[in-house]
Design an enzyme around this catalytic site. Structure first.
Site, PDB file in Angstrom:
ATOM      1  N   GLU A 164       2.078   2.868   3.190  1.00 26.39           N
ATOM      2  CA  GLU A 164       3.138   2.240   3.974  1.00 26.39           C
ATOM      3  C   GLU A 164       4.519   2.740   3.594  1.00 26.39           C
ATOM      4  O   GLU A 164       5.504   2.418   4.248  1.00 26.39           O
ATOM      5  CB  GLU A 164       3.092   0.714   3.796  1.00 26.39           C
ATOM      6  CG  GLU A 164       1.914   0.056   4.460  1.00 26.39           C
ATOM      7  CD  GLU A 164       1.914   0.301   5.967  1.00 26.39           C
ATOM      8  OE1 GLU A 164       2.828  -0.168   6.649  1.00 26.39           O
ATOM      9  OE2 GLU A 164       0.981   0.975   6.439  1.00 26.39           O
ATOM     10  N   ASP A 202       0.840  -1.192   0.000  1.00 19.72           N
ATOM     11  CA  ASP A 202       0.000   0.000   0.000  1.00 19.72           C
ATOM     12  C   ASP A 202       0.880   1.249   0.000  1.00 19.72           C
ATOM     13  O   ASP A 202       1.891   1.315   0.714  1.00 19.72           O
ATOM     14  CB  ASP A 202      -0.906  -0.004   1.235  1.00 19.72           C
ATOM     15  CG  ASP A 202      -1.885   1.163   1.235  1.00 19.72           C
ATOM     16  OD1 ASP A 202      -2.209   1.653   0.140  1.00 19.72           O
ATOM     17  OD2 ASP A 202      -2.306   1.580   2.334  1.00 19.72           O
ATOM     18  N   GLU A 234      -2.316  -6.499   7.711  1.00 17.38           N
ATOM     19  CA  GLU A 234      -2.454  -5.128   8.210  1.00 17.38           C
ATOM     20  C   GLU A 234      -1.285  -4.863   9.160  1.00 17.38           C
ATOM     21  O   GLU A 234      -1.154  -5.531  10.182  1.00 17.38           O
ATOM     22  CB  GLU A 234      -3.789  -4.947   8.936  1.00 17.38           C
ATOM     23  CG  GLU A 234      -3.983  -3.579   9.556  1.00 17.38           C
ATOM     24  CD  GLU A 234      -4.260  -2.489   8.536  1.00 17.38           C
ATOM     25  OE1 GLU A 234      -4.028  -1.305   8.865  1.00 17.38           O
ATOM     26  OE2 GLU A 234      -4.703  -2.821   7.413  1.00 17.38           O
ATOM     27  N   ARG A 235      -0.440  -3.908   8.821  1.00 20.92           N
ATOM     28  CA  ARG A 235       0.751  -3.616   9.618  1.00 20.92           C
ATOM     29  C   ARG A 235       0.494  -2.434  10.537  1.00 20.92           C
ATOM     30  O   ARG A 235      -0.039  -1.406  10.109  1.00 20.92           O
ATOM     31  CB  ARG A 235       1.938  -3.313   8.707  1.00 20.92           C
ATOM     32  CG  ARG A 235       3.163  -2.754   9.433  1.00 20.92           C
ATOM     33  CD  ARG A 235       4.291  -2.498   8.462  1.00 20.92           C
ATOM     34  NE  ARG A 235       5.390  -1.761   9.072  1.00 20.92           N
ATOM     35  CZ  ARG A 235       5.679  -0.488   8.808  1.00 20.92           C
ATOM     36  NH1 ARG A 235       4.945   0.192   7.942  1.00 20.92           N
ATOM     37  NH2 ARG A 235       6.686   0.119   9.406  1.00 20.92           N
ATOM     38  N   ASP A 276      -2.523  -3.556   4.153  1.00 20.49           N
ATOM     39  CA  ASP A 276      -1.255  -2.920   3.782  1.00 20.49           C
ATOM     40  C   ASP A 276      -0.421  -3.761   2.835  1.00 20.49           C
ATOM     41  O   ASP A 276       0.389  -3.225   2.081  1.00 20.49           O
ATOM     42  CB  ASP A 276      -0.439  -2.620   5.049  1.00 20.49           C
ATOM     43  CG  ASP A 276      -1.133  -1.602   5.939  1.00 20.49           C
ATOM     44  OD1 ASP A 276      -1.711  -0.648   5.399  1.00 20.49           O
ATOM     45  OD2 ASP A 276      -1.107  -1.772   7.171  1.00 20.49           O
TER      46      ASP A 276
END
Length: 590
Positions: free
Chosen positions: A327, A324, A380-381, A359
């Site tokens: 990010e 993404d 998802e980070r 992400d």
């Protein structure tokens, strides 16, 4: 003369505890070389030791100072006893004279640390024919940046030291010599021998297959709950036995879960093992209604696009990691972005895209037709400080809701440490408990990493495993409304297209009343996404629930939702949560 005689003279020791200060400094520098989190503990203790104006006679006495736990005091006491035993003259360690302790252990810098990169860079350049016999700082940084996991110029979060700080240690150990101004650096005889050993050792290690990728290739990576919490915590956490308190909610039926030795993981046992399979269901509502719920909510998407029906034969597509754009740092030059630099070093294929949810996702792209299918894995980070802030401003719950309705089966929440994890908005214990609850209640896969480099290594290892796992399979496009849980042992897999995945996950898409009702319910304290989905299965709209409340007595209304079951284990909502929902719907004040 009388005034001079009456003047008070104050004697203040410049360094009242020189041995303790030297030992703490050495331990801190070694921790920095090993990229250990104990560096924060040693640095904190050293800070308060230097502020203390009086001599300390033993390591146990250091307990009165802030930053000194039982473990650190014991280490100092043992070191002091060893020093007194080996010293020919039994002098008090608090003497003003500064003692030097000869090092009997050979200094070997940690792999890919600052000292390692400097020594290997100087050695490699010395092998070239046009080597001038020395290198300047800018040259060492230029040629050594690929040999290091941290930065020569920017310190890691929570630290004041960069990789270049290791040069001070190398000069003190007489492994590197410094002459001229501007400074010119070269290897000494001892430094040359050590650098040669490090360089030859790195060549041997490059021939070996990475252990983590070997484990993935052997099919040992199945379902894990909470992953590798760092063992190197601060002394305060070690003294308070914090880790068992966090992990304690993970005690399930022993026949269901087993602990993998050496990995600090929790693994699920299935009758038929499937690589990278989730616990038992891709949804947190009851097993009887899980597939119905996913279809129902997936069908709420208002994306009006013609479904593209196509297939991909084995070995005709590439597996690509989509990152993404939020990010990244926003720079057009990938060399300035930490995550992209680390991914580039790993050699995997990746692209920066505008992802509407998550992400990191992996797609399969046909080499000829350029069609794209999304693999059933999404990450998802969250950096630890952002993790705490997202919980406080409710983004945490909204993001989990959107992930569960993305059409992707395997959901991963990657939590990345931020320095010493201080000032995260919430206590660290609360953040760890929230992650644990997400793994157990929401059926997410939780992964903890120490820094952005470890995150990139995890993504690279996972990418390589997915390539080996899917390259020999046939893939077919499937509408999001008809998608089913993936059987990884099958030769033909149905996947959603990337276009449908991204468009249906947009925040501004039109949603139906049931979706909106779920978002309303999860704002209630204690109401998870799984519980909200279970409620909307029986009462799909607020009007339906309100009408039912009007037809029954208040006593029955408070218990109306208590018997509703949710999750793969069929747990009940409970009387307390049921009463909270009733009070919100039926009372003006509660």
């Amino acid at each position: 003369m009388n005034s001079q005689r009456q003047q008070r003279v104050t004697v203040k020791l410049k360094c009242p505890n020189p041995l303790f200060e030297e030992w703490l400094t050495t331990w801190r520098d070694q921790a920095i070389e090993k990229n250990s989190k104990m560096q924060y503990s040693f640095d904190k203790a050293l800070k308060y030791l230097r502020k203390y104006p009086l001599p300390l006679n033993s390591g146990i006495e250091c307990k009165i100072l802030k930053g000194f736990g039982n473990k650190l005091c014991k280490m100092l006491e043992e070191k002091l006893m060893e020093h007194n035993k080996n010293s020919s003259q039994m002098n008090d360690h608090s003497s003003k004279k500064y003692f030097t302790i000869p090092s009997t252990q050979e200094y070997i810098p940690q792999y890919r640390s600052g000292g390692y990169a400097i020594l290997v860079t100087l050695y490699k350049r010395s092998l070239e024919q046009n080597y001038e016999g020395h290198m300047k700082k800018a040259e060492i940084i230029k040629y050594g940046k690929d040999l290091i996991d941290c930065s020569f110029s920017k310190p890691d979060p929570g630290l004041r030291y960069t990789a270049w700080s290791s040069m001070k240690i190398l000069l003190a150990k007489k492994l590197v010599s410094k002459v001229s101004n501007p400074a010119k650096f070269s290897l000494t005889t001892e430094g040359y021998d050590l650098a040669k050993k490090l360089y030859e050792k790195s060549l041997e290690d490059n021939l070996k297959v990475d252990h983590s990728i070997q484990e993935l290739d052997n099919g040992k990576c199945q379902s894990y709950a909470v992953l590798n919490v760092s063992e190197e915590l601060t002394n305060d956490f070690l003294d308070d036995h914090w880790v068992p308190e966090v992990v304690s909610p993970l005690k399930f039926d022993s026949q269901m879960l087993t602990t993998k030795p050496g990995n600090n993981l929790i693994e699920t046992k299935n009758e038929k093992p499937k690589t990278l399979q989730k616990f038992s269901s891709c949804s947190t509502i009851s097993s009887e209604t899980s597939s119905k719920a996913l279809k129902k909510f997936s069908s709420s998407s208002s994306v009006e696009s013609t479904f593209e029906d196509f297939t991909m034969v084995p070995f005709s597509f590439d597996v690509i990691l989509y990152v993404d754009n939020c990010e990244t740092s926003g720079s057009s030059n990938s060399e300035n972005d930490d995550i992209l630099v680390q991914l580039s070093k790993s050699g995997i294929k990746y692209e920066v895209q505008d992802l509407k949810v998550g992400d990191f996702v992996w797609i399969c792209r046909d080499r000829v037709a350029r069609n794209e299918l999304v693999l059933p894995y999404i990450i998802e980070r969250k950096r630890m400080d952002d993790f705490g802030h997202s919980i406080k401003d409710q983004r945490y719950y909204e993001q989990k809701f959107r992930l569960k309705h993305s059409g992707i089966e395997n959901l991963t929440y990657l939590v990345e440490s931020h320095g010493n994890n201080q000032h995260c908005g919430l206590p660290l214990e609360s953040l760890m408990q929230a992650a644990t609850n997400t793994a157990i209640q929401e059926n997410f896969f939780i992964k903890f990493t120490a820094n952005i480099r470890e995150t990139a290594h995890y993504l690279a290892s996972f990418s390589k495993h997915l390539i080996d796992l899917f390259k020999g399979k046939s893939l077919a496009s499937c509408p999001k409304t008809n998608i089913q849980p993936i059987d990884i042992n099958s030769d033909l897999l149905n996947l959603i297209t990337f276009k449908e995945f991204n468009e249906s996950s947009m925040k501004n898409e039109k949603i139906d009343v049931t979706d909106l009702f779920v978002k309303m319910l999860i704002q209630i304290k204690g109401m998870s996404v799984g519980r909200a989905l279970a409620v909307t299965q029986k009462y799909p709209t607020p009007l339906a629930l309100k009408s039912t409340y009007k037809e029954i007595s208040p006593e029955m209304g408070e218990k109306l939702l208590s018997a509703i079951k949710y999750g793969p284990y069929g747990k009940q909502l409970g009387a307390a949560l049921s009463k909270s929902v009733y009070n919100i719907f039926c009372k003006t004040r509660y």
